[in-house]
Design an enzyme around this catalytic site. Structure first.
Site, short mmCIF file in Angstrom:
data_model
loop_
_atom_site.label_atom_id
_atom_site.label_comp_id
_atom_site.label_asym_id
_atom_site.label_seq_id
_atom_site.Cartn_x
_atom_site.Cartn_y
_atom_site.Cartn_z
CG HIS A 306 -2.03 -0.92 1.20
ND1 HIS A 306 -2.98 -1.00 2.19
CD2 HIS A 306 -2.41 -1.81 0.26
CE1 HIS A 306 -3.88 -1.91 1.86
NE2 HIS A 306 -3.55 -2.43 0.70
CG ASP A 347 -4.44 3.03 1.12
OD1 ASP A 347 -5.64 3.17 0.85
OD2 ASP A 347 -4.03 2.43 2.12
CE1 TYR A 364 -8.91 2.45 -0.80
CE2 TYR A 364 -10.32 3.04 1.04
CZ TYR A 364 -9.26 2.33 0.53
OH TYR A 364 -8.53 1.49 1.33
#
Ligand code: DNO
Length: 394
Positions: A306, A347, A364
């Site tokens: 991530h 992310d 997001y």
């Protein structure tokens, strides 16, 4: 690294067609419509896989195949739930989806107090305000002896800065952020439909009465040992997500917070299929972690990355930093050198250019993540084309 993107299924307003246009190679998703603990049938897995492949992409990573609370606290039905988990893994294995992200955080998956913390340039970011979190814990949740878990400075800030500006609406917003909006789409314990989320949350916390870090760790090892034979059979890589933030919160134990924790679970189950999601953002949210050094140490046991990074402020608050933060550049270079095929997704990027009106899941955004992916892709290209790599550890 393989450029992947977390996509929330056919109802996600960000479509696979859009993702192809911005250089995404692989999809990270889950069968979000199946309740936690229920088996993912081969048919359902294949349906999702076909949907993705028909649009020219591949299903690279499952995030997440959720681990039921009862497996975490060691409830009476945990073996049944582990059997269901194994069955879901078999379906994934048969369909050829072989990287599975999960977490072992009790009750609360990730924690933030603000979803739209304004930046000077007009964008906004996720933010964790320790004093607001303490307010939630002490005055809203009213957890017994909660004050003991906070230092004097945080308690003072809570009293002087947070309490005076809190009203019913402020409290409602805090509850909505901490236990509904950040959790609803990732762990299923609490949803937007719950009328009294605080009460439900208190009941969930009670499940962990008497469960300390050692017990939780033993339960994680029990789970991993039970599923490893299925992972061996199908070549499935399990990758646990670090705790976010990487510290005990709300009186709950957390066991994937630092170097020693990572070493412990990798050594306890020394199977290459037992690995890590290297979430640089979660690990960097604790001032105790040298996230650059951790990337070097664990690149080989990492099955999923991530890409994001946090700045911890002197008062313990933290916020997301730029995807061009020098630490992240270093980490990307490490993975490009040590584990170049590993799937990576960006992310928790900022909200920008209209993202804020789209109702995306917290963290997001589309434009923000697209820009972040462009940045990380640029770092990768520079590393590879100029042959820049981290040589300090070789
Ligand atoms: C938050 C995510 C986490 C993560 C899970 C994995 O944005 O990084 O919710 O998906 O912890 O199980």
């Amino acid at each position: 690294m393989e450029k992947t993107w977390r996509w929330f299924g056919p109802n996600d307003p960000i479509t696979l067609e859009m993702l192809r246009q911005i250089g995404v190679e692989g999809i990270v998703t889950a069968l979000h419509h199946i309740p936690n603990g229920e088996v993912w049938s081969l048919e359902e897995v294949e349906k999702m896989k076909r949907f993705i492949e028909d649009r020219g992409l591949r299903w690279s990573v499952v995030e997440s195949l959720p681990v039921s609370e009862s497996i975490k606290y060691g409830g009476a039905d945990r073996d049944l739930l582990i059997d269901s988990y194994k069955e879901s893994l078999r379906s994934l294995g048969k369909a050829g989806v072989k990287t599975v992200c999960y977490n072992f955080m009790p009750v609360l998956d990730w924690a933030r107090t603000e979803l739209e913390y304004p930046n000077a340039d007009g964008t906004s970011n996720l933010y964790f305000n320790r004093a607001e979190f303490a307010y939630f814990d002490i005055h809203i949740l009213k957890r017994e002896n909660a004050e003991r878990d906070y230092d004097g400075e945080t308690l003072l800030r809570m009293k002087e800065e947070v309490a005076p500006r809190m009203d019913r609406e402020g409290e409602r917003r805090l509850v909505d952020t901490i236990i509904v909006k950040t959790q609803g789409f990732v762990n299923g314990n609490i949803s937007e439909k719950d009328l009294n989320p605080v009460q439900k949350f208190r009941e969930l916390l009670k499940l962990y009465d008497g469960i300390d870090a050692d017990t939780l760790r033993a339960n994680m090892v029990y789970f991993l040992e039970a599923i490893m034979p299925v992972c061996d059979e199908y070549g499935i890589n399990m990758c646990v997500h670090p705790d976010d933030p990487p510290m005990a919160i709300l009186g709950l134990p957390r066991i994937v917070t630092c170097d020693a924790d990572i070493e412990a679970f990798l050594e306890a189950v020394p199977n290459p299929h037992n690995g890590l999601t290297f979430c640089a953002g979660s690990l960097s949210a604790g001032g105790h972690n040298d996230v650059v050094a951790l990337a070097r140490k664990y690149a080989g046991r990492t099955h999923f990355v991530h890409a994001r990074i946090c700045n911890v402020l002197p008062n313990g608050d933290f916020k997301e930093s730029s995807h061009l933060d020098p630490r992240l550049i270093d980490i990307v270079a490490t993975f490009e050198k040590e584990n170049p095929g590993v799937p990576m997704r960006v992310d928790h990027a900022p909200l920008m250019l209209g993202d804020e009106k789209m109702g995306y899941n917290a963290g997001y955004s589309f434009h923000g993540r697209m820009l972040a992916l462009g940045m990380v892709s640029g770092i990768m290209a520079a590393c590879n084309n100029l042959n820049i790599s981290n040589t300090s550890n070789s």
